[in-house]
Write an enzyme that holds these catalytic residues in place. Structure first.
Site, PDB file in Angstrom:
ATOM      1  CG  ASN A   1      -1.957  -1.150   1.092  1.00 60.01           C
ATOM      2  OD1 ASN A   1      -2.106  -1.772   0.046  1.00 60.01           O
ATOM      3  ND2 ASN A   1      -2.637  -1.431   2.172  1.00 60.01           N
ATOM      4  CG  HIS A  74      -0.548  -9.264   2.182  1.00 61.88           C
ATOM      5  ND1 HIS A  74       0.785  -9.467   2.433  1.00 61.88           N
ATOM      6  CD2 HIS A  74      -0.731  -9.621   0.885  1.00 61.88           C
ATOM      7  CE1 HIS A  74       1.387  -9.917   1.355  1.00 61.88           C
ATOM      8  NE2 HIS A  74       0.491 -10.021   0.396  1.00 61.88           N
ATOM      9  CG  ASP A  75      -5.908  -6.757   3.732  1.00 61.66           C
ATOM     10  OD1 ASP A  75      -4.882  -6.044   3.869  1.00 61.66           O
ATOM     11  OD2 ASP A  75      -6.649  -6.677   2.747  1.00 61.66           O
TER      12      ASP A  75
END
Length: 101
Positions: A1, A74-75
């Site tokens: 991100n 990831h999240d």
């Protein structure tokens, strides 16, 4: 991100707020293996099926691009930290984002 919007990341890191970052070095160790995906499918819901479909798409991409056998999640790692930070080892570090030309 950070790659997508490094200027925003730098603003966040300089904000004097408590910021916790779960880096790729961590999330690349949390993998959606075949057994993990089967456990999700066993929940027998439309959301579970959609989740496994997405993980399967990412599995193919991660294999092709990074040679990972299973896709990282990831999240869910970030969510796991919010739910139970004690399962992580935390280092307090300064982060500077270098961007521009």
């Amino acid at each position: 991100n950070i790659l997508v919007d490094p200027e925003a990341a730098q603003i966040v890191f300089q904000s004097n707020l408590k910021v916790v970052m779960v880096p790729l070095e961590v999330t690349h160790t949390a993998l959606a293996t075949k057994s993990v995906m089967q456990r999700v499918l066993d929940l027998n819901s439309p959301f579970a099926k959609m989740s496994v479909d997405l993980l399967s798409f990412f599995k193919d991409t991660y294999k092709r691009v990074f040679d990972f056998d299973s896709p990282p999640v990831h999240d869910p790692c970030a969510v796991a930290y919010v739910i139970n930070p004690d399962i992580f080892t935390v280092k307090h570090l300064r982060v500077d984002v270098i961007y521009g030309e």
